[in-house]
Scaffold this motif. Structure first.
Motif, short mmCIF file in Angstrom:
data_model
loop_
_atom_site.label_atom_id
_atom_site.label_comp_id
_atom_site.label_asym_id
_atom_site.label_seq_id
_atom_site.Cartn_x
_atom_site.Cartn_y
_atom_site.Cartn_z
N ALA A 92 -36.63 113.29 -8.06
CA ALA A 92 -35.51 113.59 -8.94
C ALA A 92 -35.91 113.48 -10.40
CB ALA A 92 -34.34 112.67 -8.64
N GLU A 93 -36.70 112.43 -10.70
CA GLU A 93 -37.16 112.24 -12.08
C GLU A 93 -38.06 113.40 -12.52
OE1 GLU A 93 -39.03 108.46 -12.07
OE2 GLU A 93 -37.16 107.32 -11.94
N GLU A 94 -38.91 113.87 -11.59
CA GLU A 94 -39.80 114.97 -11.92
C GLU A 94 -39.01 116.25 -12.16
OE1 GLU A 94 -42.47 115.10 -8.65
OE2 GLU A 94 -43.74 113.47 -9.39
N ARG A 95 -37.94 116.46 -11.38
CA ARG A 95 -37.11 117.64 -11.57
C ARG A 95 -36.40 117.60 -12.92
NH1 ARG A 95 -35.94 116.84 -6.03
NH2 ARG A 95 -34.02 115.74 -6.56
N GLU A 96 -35.89 116.41 -13.29
CA GLU A 96 -35.21 116.27 -14.57
C GLU A 96 -36.18 116.51 -15.73
OE1 GLU A 96 -32.02 115.83 -15.35
OE2 GLU A 96 -31.52 115.99 -13.24
N ALA A 97 -37.40 115.98 -15.58
CA ALA A 97 -38.41 116.15 -16.63
C ALA A 97 -38.78 117.62 -16.78
CB ALA A 97 -39.65 115.32 -16.31
N ALA A 98 -38.83 118.34 -15.64
CA ALA A 98 -39.19 119.76 -15.68
C ALA A 98 -38.11 120.58 -16.37
CB ALA A 98 -39.41 120.28 -14.26
N LYS A 99 -36.85 120.11 -16.31
CA LYS A 99 -35.76 120.85 -16.94
C LYS A 99 -35.80 120.74 -18.45
CE LYS A 99 -32.53 120.32 -13.07
NZ LYS A 99 -31.25 119.73 -12.64
N LYS A 100 -36.37 119.64 -18.96
CA LYS A 100 -36.41 119.45 -20.41
C LYS A 100 -37.42 120.42 -21.01
CE LYS A 100 -35.18 114.56 -20.11
NZ LYS A 100 -35.62 113.17 -20.40
N PRO A 101 -37.01 121.17 -22.02
CA PRO A 101 -37.95 122.14 -22.62
C PRO A 101 -39.14 121.44 -23.25
CG PRO A 101 -35.98 121.87 -23.99
CD PRO A 101 -35.71 121.14 -22.69
N LEU A 140 -27.27 113.92 4.34
CA LEU A 140 -27.16 114.25 2.92
C LEU A 140 -26.79 113.05 2.07
CD1 LEU A 140 -25.29 117.67 3.05
CD2 LEU A 140 -27.72 117.26 2.63
N PHE A 141 -26.23 112.04 2.68
CA PHE A 141 -25.73 110.92 1.89
C PHE A 141 -26.43 109.61 2.26
CE2 PHE A 141 -22.21 113.91 2.63
CZ PHE A 141 -22.18 114.44 1.36
N GLY A 142 -27.65 109.69 2.77
CA GLY A 142 -28.41 108.50 3.12
C GLY A 142 -28.91 107.78 1.89
N ASP A 143 -29.47 106.61 2.08
CA ASP A 143 -29.99 105.83 0.96
C ASP A 143 -31.14 106.58 0.30
OD1 ASP A 143 -28.17 103.85 1.42
OD2 ASP A 143 -29.52 102.68 2.72
N GLU A 144 -31.18 106.53 -1.00
CA GLU A 144 -32.22 107.21 -1.75
C GLU A 144 -33.51 106.41 -1.70
OE1 GLU A 144 -32.28 109.66 -5.89
OE2 GLU A 144 -31.36 107.68 -5.90
N THR A 145 -34.58 107.04 -1.28
CA THR A 145 -35.87 106.37 -1.18
C THR A 145 -36.59 106.45 -2.52
OG1 THR A 145 -37.05 108.37 -0.50
CG2 THR A 145 -36.02 107.04 1.24
N GLU A 146 -37.69 105.72 -2.63
CA GLU A 146 -38.50 105.77 -3.84
C GLU A 146 -39.04 107.17 -4.08
OE1 GLU A 146 -39.00 103.53 -6.20
OE2 GLU A 146 -37.60 102.18 -5.19
#
Length: 223
Positions: free
Chosen positions: A117-126, A105-111
């Motif tokens: 994560a960016e796509e999830r954040e964008a989806a949250k924006k109305p 759960l705490f491994g290095d974040e890959t590209e």
């Protein structure tokens, strides 16, 4: 560049975190990442009032984790020291071939993780709501004959209600041989009302067709 924190269970460690989070919402950049989860796991509880930046960050991370893990947690605590590795029973050691299946759960974040994560954040924006166009329509409504009650005919027309439809002014226009037709204005929301469907599925079927023989579109203008 990687940031190093130590002893986050102590006041000194929290002071370092407090200074680092000054003017920031997240540990890395302006989005929630695995770095926040790593640091959150190292902090034993919500920092006190003397660490306002760290306390605010702790609440933000808690809200993110709450949406990811919606179950009703009861809370757990840890005490005591871990037993020496050599004291653990041999059967507790996991086979080497199972190491690849462990969830880190705490491994290095890959590209790929960052992109997801960016796509999830964008989806949250109305999404910006697209305004639907409107049109003004002039309709000719013709009766069966000169004995048709035109007042009831207009009542039948106006009895048709649906989202995006607004009836307007009307008048009776002579056709000939004592017959008059009804001309009536209406305003429609283009995405909600189809004039063809309005005529075919409402105005020229029962019960309206008791008075209405046919309907024609005289004018159709975008507003």
């Amino acid at each position: 560049m990687a940031v190093t924190f130590s002893d986050l269970h102590t006041e000194g460690g929290l002071k370092t975190l407090e200074q680092f989070l000054s003017g920031k919402t997240y540990v890395s950049g302006d989005q929630f990442t695995k770095d926040d989860i790593k640091v959150f796991a190292a902090v034993v509880g919500k920092p006190g009032d003397s660490f306002p930046n760290a306390a605010k960050w702790y609440d933000v991370v808690s809200s993110h984790l709450a949406t990811s893990f919606p179950g009703n947690a009861q809370g757990v605590k840890f005490s005591g020291k871990a037993a020496p590795a050599e004291a653990a029973p041999a059967k507790a050691a996991a086979p080497a071939e199972d190491d690849d299946d462990d969830l880190d759960l705490f491994g290095d974040e890959t590209e790929e993780d960052k992109k997801a994560a960016e796509e999830r954040e964008a989806a949250k924006k109305p999404a910006k709501k697209k305004e639907s166009g409107k049109s003004s329509v002039l309709l000719d409504v013709k009766p069966w004959d000169d004995e048709t009650d035109m007042k009831k005919l207009e009542e039948a027309v106006r009895s048709v209600e649906m989202p995006g439809l607004l009836w307007g002014a009307s008048k009776l226009v002579p056709v000939g041989y004592g017959i008059k037709k009804l001309q009536i204005m209406m305003t429609i929301v283009d995405d909600l009302v189809s004039v063809d469907s309005l005529i075919e599925e409402h105005l020229t079927v029962e019960p309206c067709n008791e008075y209405i023989q046919s309907c024609d579109i005289v004018a159709f203008n975008k507003i």
